[in-house]
Design a protein around this motif. Structure first.
Motif, PDB file in Angstrom:
ATOM      1  N   ASN A 132      -3.542  46.064  78.720  1.00 46.09           N
ATOM      2  CA  ASN A 132      -4.970  46.403  78.805  1.00 46.09           C
ATOM      3  C   ASN A 132      -5.809  45.540  77.876  1.00 46.09           C
ATOM      4  N   ILE A 133      -5.308  45.274  76.680  1.00 47.56           N
ATOM      5  CA  ILE A 133      -6.041  44.418  75.744  1.00 47.56           C
ATOM      6  C   ILE A 133      -6.147  43.004  76.307  1.00 47.56           C
ATOM      7  N   TYR A 134      -5.023  42.484  76.799  1.00 53.05           N
ATOM      8  CA  TYR A 134      -5.047  41.138  77.400  1.00 53.05           C
ATOM      9  C   TYR A 134      -5.997  41.092  78.601  1.00 53.05           C
ATOM     10  N   MET A 135      -5.998  42.158  79.387  1.00 55.22           N
ATOM     11  CA  MET A 135      -6.872  42.237  80.557  1.00 55.22           C
ATOM     12  C   MET A 135      -8.340  42.153  80.116  1.00 55.22           C
ATOM     13  N   ALA A 136      -8.692  42.921  79.092  1.00 55.48           N
ATOM     14  CA  ALA A 136     -10.069  42.922  78.596  1.00 55.48           C
ATOM     15  C   ALA A 136     -10.471  41.556  78.042  1.00 55.48           C
ATOM     16  N   GLU A 137      -9.494  40.816  77.545  1.00 52.37           N
ATOM     17  CA  GLU A 137      -9.764  39.487  76.999  1.00 52.37           C
ATOM     18  C   GLU A 137      -9.711  38.386  78.055  1.00 52.37           C
ATOM     19  N   GLY A 138      -9.341  38.770  79.281  1.00 54.30           N
ATOM     20  CA  GLY A 138      -9.251  37.777  80.353  1.00 54.30           C
ATOM     21  C   GLY A 138      -8.016  36.892  80.272  1.00 54.30           C
ATOM     22  N   GLN A 139      -7.009  37.326  79.525  1.00 55.49           N
ATOM     23  CA  GLN A 139      -5.761  36.558  79.397  1.00 55.49           C
ATOM     24  C   GLN A 139      -4.762  37.042  80.458  1.00 55.49           C
ATOM     25  N   PHE A 140      -5.036  36.672  81.713  1.00 51.67           N
ATOM     26  CA  PHE A 140      -4.302  37.250  82.830  1.00 51.67           C
ATOM     27  C   PHE A 140      -2.835  36.816  82.888  1.00 51.67           C
ATOM     28  N   GLU A 141      -2.531  35.603  82.448  1.00 50.86           N
ATOM     29  CA  GLU A 141      -1.124  35.182  82.428  1.00 50.86           C
ATOM     30  C   GLU A 141      -0.323  36.062  81.470  1.00 50.86           C
ATOM     31  N   LYS A 142      -0.923  36.379  80.315  1.00 50.91           N
ATOM     32  CA  LYS A 142      -0.249  37.253  79.350  1.00 50.91           C
ATOM     33  C   LYS A 142      -0.133  38.679  79.903  1.00 50.91           C
ATOM     34  N   VAL A 143      -1.151  39.103  80.657  1.00 52.48           N
ATOM     35  CA  VAL A 143      -1.093  40.424  81.293  1.00 52.48           C
ATOM     36  C   VAL A 143       0.124  40.477  82.206  1.00 52.48           C
ATOM     37  N   LEU A 144       0.263  39.462  83.069  1.00 57.71           N
ATOM     38  CA  LEU A 144       1.365  39.444  84.030  1.00 57.71           C
ATOM     39  C   LEU A 144       2.712  39.378  83.330  1.00 57.71           C
ATOM     40  N   GLU A 145       2.804  38.564  82.305  1.00 58.08           N
ATOM     41  CA  GLU A 145       4.048  38.433  81.547  1.00 58.08           C
ATOM     42  C   GLU A 145       4.438  39.769  80.909  1.00 58.08           C
ATOM     43  N   THR A 146       3.472  40.445  80.315  1.00 57.62           N
ATOM     44  CA  THR A 146       3.728  41.729  79.660  1.00 57.62           C
ATOM     45  C   THR A 146       4.105  42.794  80.683  1.00 57.62           C
ATOM     46  N   LEU A 147       3.393  42.824  81.797  1.00 57.55           N
ATOM     47  CA  LEU A 147       3.694  43.823  82.834  1.00 57.55           C
ATOM     48  C   LEU A 147       5.063  43.597  83.456  1.00 57.55           C
ATOM     49  N   ASP A 148       5.457  42.336  83.597  1.00 64.20           N
ATOM     50  CA  ASP A 148       6.777  42.059  84.161  1.00 64.20           C
ATOM     51  C   ASP A 148       7.896  42.644  83.306  1.00 64.20           C
ATOM     52  N   VAL A 149       7.724  42.620  81.992  1.00 65.58           N
ATOM     53  CA  VAL A 149       8.713  43.245  81.113  1.00 65.58           C
ATOM     54  C   VAL A 149       8.800  44.735  81.436  1.00 65.58           C
ATOM     55  N   GLY A 150       7.644  45.378  81.564  1.00 67.74           N
ATOM     56  CA  GLY A 150       7.617  46.807  81.885  1.00 67.74           C
ATOM     57  C   GLY A 150       8.190  47.105  83.258  1.00 67.74           C
ATOM     58  N   ARG A 176      -9.319  52.171  69.139  1.00 69.58           N
ATOM     59  CA  ARG A 176     -10.432  53.116  69.026  1.00 69.58           C
ATOM     60  C   ARG A 176     -11.510  52.641  68.060  1.00 69.58           C
ATOM     61  N   ILE A 177     -11.096  51.903  67.016  1.00 66.73           N
ATOM     62  CA  ILE A 177     -12.077  51.424  66.042  1.00 66.73           C
ATOM     63  C   ILE A 177     -12.444  49.962  66.319  1.00 66.73           C
ATOM     64  N   ASP A 178     -12.086  49.507  67.518  1.00 63.95           N
ATOM     65  CA  ASP A 178     -12.452  48.182  68.024  1.00 63.95           C
ATOM     66  C   ASP A 178     -11.863  47.035  67.196  1.00 63.95           C
ATOM     67  N   ASP A 179     -10.609  47.192  66.796  1.00 62.85           N
ATOM     68  CA  ASP A 179      -9.884  46.147  66.084  1.00 62.85           C
ATOM     69  C   ASP A 179      -8.766  45.652  67.012  1.00 62.85           C
ATOM     70  N   LYS A 180      -9.159  44.821  67.978  1.00 65.81           N
ATOM     71  CA  LYS A 180      -8.186  44.373  68.984  1.00 65.81           C
ATOM     72  C   LYS A 180      -7.069  43.527  68.375  1.00 65.81           C
ATOM     73  N   GLN A 181      -7.408  42.674  67.407  1.00 61.26           N
ATOM     74  CA  GLN A 181      -6.364  41.846  66.805  1.00 61.26           C
ATOM     75  C   GLN A 181      -5.369  42.719  66.039  1.00 61.26           C
ATOM     76  N   GLY A 182      -5.881  43.694  65.302  1.00 58.09           N
ATOM     77  CA  GLY A 182      -4.991  44.629  64.607  1.00 58.09           C
ATOM     78  C   GLY A 182      -4.108  45.371  65.595  1.00 58.09           C
TER      79      GLY A 182
END
Length: 195
Positions: free
Chosen positions: A150-168, A120-126
């Protein structure tokens, strides 16, 4: 005695709630409160029903009352913080999150709450740091996995998105969380379309 009557009403209310009979459960929770007006479990039972019924002002007031009576009620604090966050009350949410960091630091949901505030305060790394802490406590925390995706998606890190979603997906298809599983799949399809 009043305590025994309240307990019988609580047992009945919980059984009715489990059956999905919310109206009868509300009556029993209220009966418990007529015997013990400050019975936190009954107040919380009513709060959960009010949330399901989307009666937000009443839900808010019940959570506030529970926290007044039992300041260390982690579940009520988390719900109250998320409700405040959803209504844009960032400062109030930060205050509650700070209190939770003292009383419930080992609860993954507290770290996920901190991550939601950071977003919400735009601190994606935090936010990512908080989410990684949440996932180190509970690797299958669905909210943390979705927010991190969602954060990875916004950053364009699609491999990390897929890896994270697979866990879910792997976790949600093992249990009964079909709507969660569908949501993870929908996010995965969205990510695949972006690649």
């Amino acid at each position: 005695s009043k305590v025994e009557r309240a307990q019988k009403h609580m047992e009945s209310a919980q059984a009715l709630y489990q059956k999905g009979d919310l109206e009868s459960a509300k009556i029993e929770f209220n009966n418990a409160l007529s015997s013990e007006p400050d019975k936190v479990d009954a107040l919380f039972g009513l709060a959960v029903i009010l949330e399901e019924e989307k009666k937000w002002p009443q839900y808010y007031n019940f959570l506030r009352r529970i926290i007044e009576l039992q300041p260390q009620h982690v579940e009520a604090q988390l719900r109250f913080a998320n409700l405040n966050l959803a209504s844009g009350k960032i400062d109030e949410t930060i205050k509650i999150a700070d209190e939770l960091m003292i009383s419930a630091m080992e609860d993954a949901r507290v770290w996920t709450l901190k991550a939601n505030i950071a977003v919400r305060i735009d601190d994606k790394q935090g936010a990512k740091d908080f989410l990684n802490k949440a996932l180190s406590i509970d690797a299958n925390d669905a909210e943390a996995l979705l927010l991190l995706s969602n954060i990875y998606m916004a950053e364009g890190q699609f491999e990390k998105v897929l890896e994270t979603l697979d866990v879910g997906i792997n976790h949600s298809t093992q249990g009964t969380e079909l709507s969660q599983s569908a949501f993870f799949y929908a996010m995965k399809i969205r990510a695949l379309n972006e690649i």
